[in-house]
Design an enzyme around this catalytic site. Structure first.
Site, short mmCIF file in Angstrom:
data_model
loop_
_atom_site.label_atom_id
_atom_site.label_comp_id
_atom_site.label_asym_id
_atom_site.label_seq_id
_atom_site.Cartn_x
_atom_site.Cartn_y
_atom_site.Cartn_z
N HIS A 119 -26.57 -67.12 39.31
CA HIS A 119 -27.94 -67.52 39.64
C HIS A 119 -28.62 -66.51 40.57
CE1 HIS A 119 -26.71 -68.81 43.73
NE2 HIS A 119 -25.60 -69.19 43.13
N ASP A 120 -29.89 -66.31 40.31
CA ASP A 120 -30.76 -65.50 41.17
C ASP A 120 -30.43 -64.02 41.17
OD1 ASP A 120 -32.34 -67.77 42.44
OD2 ASP A 120 -30.31 -68.32 43.05
N GLY A 137 -23.94 -64.95 42.94
CA GLY A 137 -25.34 -65.28 43.14
C GLY A 137 -26.07 -64.28 44.00
#
Length: 256
Positions: A119-120, A137
Site C-alpha cells: 500500500h501507498d 508500505g
C-alpha cells in the site's frame, strides 16, 4: 475479447481491444485502458485505473485492499500507467488514508513472478523487480531501478533513480541514485556503471557521478563534507544535483 467465463462488473470501464481471459474477475470501480491483455485467473479490484497496453498474467491480484491493520475500508485507489508487464502471482495493493490514499505505478515496468507492491508505494518508470522482490508500505522506487530477486525493502524507504540491488538483499535505509546495494542489511557495493553506459549518459556525466560516489562513500567523509565536494560538479550536472537533493531529503538516512 472478453471470455464468457470471465466476470466483469457492470460498473467497470473497459477500453478498446481489451482481452480478458476465463475465470478472471474485474470488480466495480475498475477502469482498464485500451489494448490491455489480462490472462485467466486474474483478480482486479478497485477503485483502480489501469492504463493502456498492460499485460497481466495468471493469478495476479491487482488493486486489492491492503494488508495494513489500520485499513478500515476507506475509498483508496491504485493508479497504473501504460505498457507494464505483471507476471504470475504478483500482488499490488491500494493505498491508505494514512498516506495519499493511493498506490501509484508508472509505465514500462516489469514485475516478475511473485513480486509484492504494498500500500501507498510509488514506483516510477522502466523499473524491473525480479522474482519475489517485495516492497513494503510507503516505499518510493525511482525510475530505471532494478531490484534483484528476493530483495526486500523496508517500509518508507526511498530508492533513487538508476539504483540496483543484488538478489536477496534487505534494504532498511534509502539508496541514493546510481548506487548498487547488496547484503542484509544492504550496504553500498559500488556504482551502477553498466546502467550508466546502457542508458546513454555522456562521459562527462559518468565521470561527475563517479566523483560524487567517491565523495559520498570512498573518502571517509561525513555526509555534510561529501555534499560540499559534490556541489562542485552539481553546478554543471543535474544528475549530481539530484544525488545531493536525494541525500538531503532522506528521512531514514542513506545506506553507508
Amino acid at each position: 475479447m472478453i471470455d464468457k467465463l470471465a466476470f466483469v462488473h457492470p460498473q467497470a470501464k473497459i477500453g478498446n481491444n481489451v482481452t480478458i481471459g476465463p475465470w478472471s474477475y474485474i470488480g466495480a470501480d475498475v477502469e482498464i485502458g485500451d489494448d490491455t491483455w489480462i490472462s485467466s485467473h486474474v483478480v482486479v479490484k478497485g477503485p483502480s485505473v489501469i492504463g493502456k497496453g498492460n499485460r497481466i498474467f495468471q493469478f495476479a491480484s491487482v488493486g486489492e485492499e491492503c494488508q495494513d491493520l489500520k485499513y478500515a475500508g476507506e475509498p483508496t485507489r491504485l493508479i497504473m500507467g501504460d505498457n507494464n508487464i505483471v507476471r504470475e502471482s504478483v500482488t499490488i495493493h491500494r493505498g491508505t488514508v494514512q498516506d495519499n490514499s493511493e498506490t501509484r505505478i508508472g509505465s514500462n515496468n516489469l514485475f516478475m513472478a511473485y513480486v509484492h507492491i504494498a500500500h501507498d508505494c510509488v514506483v516510477g518508470d522502466n523499473v524491473i523487480m525480479a522474482n519475489n522482490a517485495s516492497i513494503a508500505g510507503h516505499v518510493h522506487v525511482g525510475n530505471s531501478v532494478i531490484l534483484g530477486g528476493m530483495t526486500g525493502v523496508h517500509q518508507f524507504v526511498h530508492i533513487g533513480d538508476h539504483a540496483f540491488s543484488a538478489g536477496s538483499s534487505t534494504i532498511f535505509q534509502d539508496v541514493p541514485p546510481f548506487v548498487m546495494a547488496a547484503g542484509t542489511p544492504a550496504i553500498p557495493r559500488g556504482l551502477n556503471v553498466e546502467g550508466l553506459k546502457r542508458r546513454g549518459f555522456t562521459k562527462e556525466t559518468q565521470h561527475a557521478i563517479r566523483r560524487a560516489y567517491k565523495a559520498l562513500y570512498r573518502k571517509n567523509l561525513t555526509v555534510e563534507e561529501a555534499i560540499a565536494q559534490m556541489k562542485v560538479d552539481a553546478e554543471n550536472d543535474e544528475y549530481v544535483q539530484g544525488m545531493i537533493d536525494f541525500v538531503l531529503n532522506s528521512s531514514r538516512g542513506i545506506i553507508r
